[in-house]
Every structure is written in structure tokens, then in C-alpha cells.
Design an enzyme around this catalytic site. Structure first.
Site, mmCIF file in Angstrom:
data_model
loop_
_atom_site.group_PDB
_atom_site.id
_atom_site.type_symbol
_atom_site.label_atom_id
_atom_site.label_comp_id
_atom_site.label_asym_id
_atom_site.label_seq_id
_atom_site.Cartn_x
_atom_site.Cartn_y
_atom_site.Cartn_z
ATOM 1 N N SER A 1 0.834 -1.202 0.000
ATOM 2 C CA SER A 1 0.000 0.000 0.000
ATOM 3 C C SER A 1 0.864 1.247 0.000
ATOM 4 C CB SER A 1 -0.909 0.014 1.232
ATOM 5 O OG SER A 1 -1.569 1.259 1.329
ATOM 6 N N HIS B 1 -1.292 -1.598 -4.064
ATOM 7 C CA HIS B 1 -2.563 -1.205 -3.452
ATOM 8 C C HIS B 1 -2.627 0.317 -3.362
ATOM 9 C CE1 HIS B 1 -6.123 -2.258 -1.073
ATOM 10 N NE2 HIS B 1 -5.823 -1.227 -0.288
ATOM 11 N N MET C 1 -11.535 -5.766 5.946
ATOM 12 C CA MET C 1 -10.732 -4.788 6.663
ATOM 13 C C MET C 1 -10.415 -5.346 8.040
ATOM 14 S SD MET C 1 -10.119 -2.266 4.647
ATOM 15 C CE MET C 1 -9.309 -1.251 5.891
ATOM 16 N N ASP D 1 -6.550 -6.201 4.904
ATOM 17 C CA ASP D 1 -5.910 -4.888 4.900
ATOM 18 C C ASP D 1 -5.970 -4.310 6.306
ATOM 19 O OD1 ASP D 1 -5.027 -2.323 4.500
ATOM 20 O OD2 ASP D 1 -6.526 -1.790 2.998
ATOM 21 N N HIS E 1 -8.483 0.693 -4.070
ATOM 22 C CA HIS E 1 -9.444 0.551 -2.963
ATOM 23 C C HIS E 1 -10.103 1.898 -2.731
ATOM 24 C CE1 HIS E 1 -9.895 -0.265 1.670
ATOM 25 N NE2 HIS E 1 -11.061 -0.188 1.058
ATOM 26 N N MET F 1 -12.268 4.214 -0.743
ATOM 27 C CA MET F 1 -12.899 4.531 0.535
ATOM 28 C C MET F 1 -13.587 5.876 0.381
ATOM 29 S SD MET F 1 -10.067 3.162 3.267
ATOM 30 C CE MET F 1 -8.633 3.204 2.200
ATOM 31 N N MET G 1 -9.133 7.999 -0.614
ATOM 32 C CA MET G 1 -9.980 8.434 0.513
ATOM 33 C C MET G 1 -10.535 9.826 0.241
ATOM 34 S SD MET G 1 -7.530 7.376 3.684
ATOM 35 C CE MET G 1 -6.730 5.778 3.804
ATOM 36 N N ASP H 1 -4.975 3.351 -2.083
ATOM 37 C CA ASP H 1 -6.088 3.737 -1.216
ATOM 38 C C ASP H 1 -6.561 5.142 -1.547
ATOM 39 O OD1 ASP H 1 -6.449 1.484 0.622
ATOM 40 O OD2 ASP H 1 -4.460 1.964 1.374
#
Length: 221
Positions: A7, A32, A136, A174, A65, A67, A36, A34
């Protein structure tokens, strides 16, 4: 098959391209990413421009991913940015079935993420549409958190649900995954492991090699 998905949330963004190259040269196949939005989770990270830039310098499998709230608004844009898989939170999708179909129609693999406190029953009806389920193992939004022990049982129950339905979706974990927790989640049935601090703190190549070796040795047991 086991995969390490480092990540970049834990990477040094001042030299992000260099660190991703180190991950790739050490043998990792996934990355990965992320995303957000500051609403679904407290933090804001990065979006399409960063992914687009990284796609130009990396051939890794981009495991994105989301979020974010209402992720269906940006499916096309993330595909154009270079995402190979788009994972959305069940908690963020009013019509999860539709969103998964739209991700597939855009030419990407589709993943479903579940927060620690969300029941597996929330995704039971759409398991057959998912290429991957992300459990998660910390509450999303911040890096460097400790692994939540009860999530191991959740992974076991998910594994059984998939087997009972003859489904082959990957199980990703994760949060708080490292040398002290990797075998725990492998025992539970996970096969794709997101690691941030465990990879990017210290010698990146040595860290990647260490975890790939641990996975290989476990697979040979």
C-alpha cells in the site's frame, strides 16, 4: 495463489516512483492504492491524477481501494487512470449489485470491501459477482493501526461461505498485516495481503523479499 499488495499510503510521496520501482524489482506483482475522500473515512489521500502518473511508470497490477461515498460516480475515470481492479465498500453503495456490474462492464475486476463491524450478510447475495472480497482488519482511514483479532474468524467464515457456493473469489486483508499477523490470516483463508508500513518502513526490497518468502514457505507446507 498468494499475492502481496504493498500500500503506497505508507510510502514516501516525495520519491514515490522510486519506491514503487523497488517494490516491483523485489518481486511484488500488485500495488494497493487507497483513495480516501474525507467523508466515508476521515482522511483525504489522492485520486485519479496520481494513479494516472503512476500507471506511466509501473506495470504492476493496480489494486484500487475506494474509501469514498458513492463510488459509482467515478468508475469510468478510474478505469481511464489505469486501475485493474476497483474495490468498493458495501457500506458506501446503495445499489451494490449495480455497481459491481458497472465495474465489470468498464473492463475491470470488481472487489467488495467490508469494515470490521459490518456483517458478512451484507454481501451474501452478491458474492457471485465479486472477484475479490476485502476484509478490513482495522477500521479504515489511517495507516499504522493494529490488527483486530476477531477479524480472523470473519475471514474463516467468509472462506466457508465461498466454498459452500463453489466460488473462487480471492480474499484480501488490509490493516495491521506484518510478520506477526501474516500467518494468522493465511491460516484463516486469506490469500492477498495489503501491507503498508511493513513494506515501506526500512529497506523496501528486503521487506518485500521477506514476506514473499514467508508466503512461499507457507504454501509449501
Amino acid at each position: 495463489m498468494y499475492q502481496l499488495s504493498p500500500s503506497i499510503l505508507a510510502a514516501d510521496f516525495a520519491c514515490l516512483g522510486k519506491e514503487i520501482k523497488e517494490v516491483e524489482e523485489a518481486g511484488a506483482k500488485w500495488l494497493h492504492l487507497d483513495v480516501m475522500d474525507g467523508k466515508f473515512v476521515p482522511c483525504v489521500s489522492f485520486g485519479m491524477p496520481v494513479i494516472t502518473s503512476l500507471r506511466k511508470v509501473s506495470n504492476l497490477f493496480f489494486d484500487v481501494h475506494l474509501m469514498i461515498e458513492e463510488p459509482e460516480r467515478y468508475i469510468k475515470e478510474f478505469k481511464e487512470a489505469g486501475a485493474d481492479m476497483l474495490t468498493v465498500h458495501a457500506e458506501a453503495c446503495r445499489h451494490l449489485d449495480r455497481v459491481l456490474h458497472e465495474i465489470h462492464n468498464a473492463g475491470m475486476k470488481a472487489g467488495i470491501a467490508l469494515n470490521p463491524g459490518t456483517s458478512l450478510s451484507a454481501i451474501e447475495e452478491v458474492l457471485g459477482l465479486a472477484d475479490m472480497i476485502l476484509i478490513m482488519t482495522v477500521n479504515p482511514g489511517f495507516g499504522g493501526q493494529k490488527f483486530i483479532p476477531y477479524t480472523a474468524d470473519k475471514i474463516r467464515r467468509l472462506k466457508k461461505m465461498l466454498e459452500d457456493r463453489n466460488l473462487t473469489a480471492d480474499i484480501q486483508v488490509d490493516g495491521g498485516i506484518g510478520k506477526d499477523t501474516l500467518e494468522t490470516v493465511m491460516d484463516a483463508g486469506a490469500n492477498i495481503f495489503v501491507m503498508g508500513s511493513a513494506v515501506f518502513r526500512g529497506d523496501i526490497k528486503e521487506n518485500v523479499a521477506l514476506y514473499l518468502k514467508q508466503m512461499e514457505e507457507y504454501e509449501q507446507k
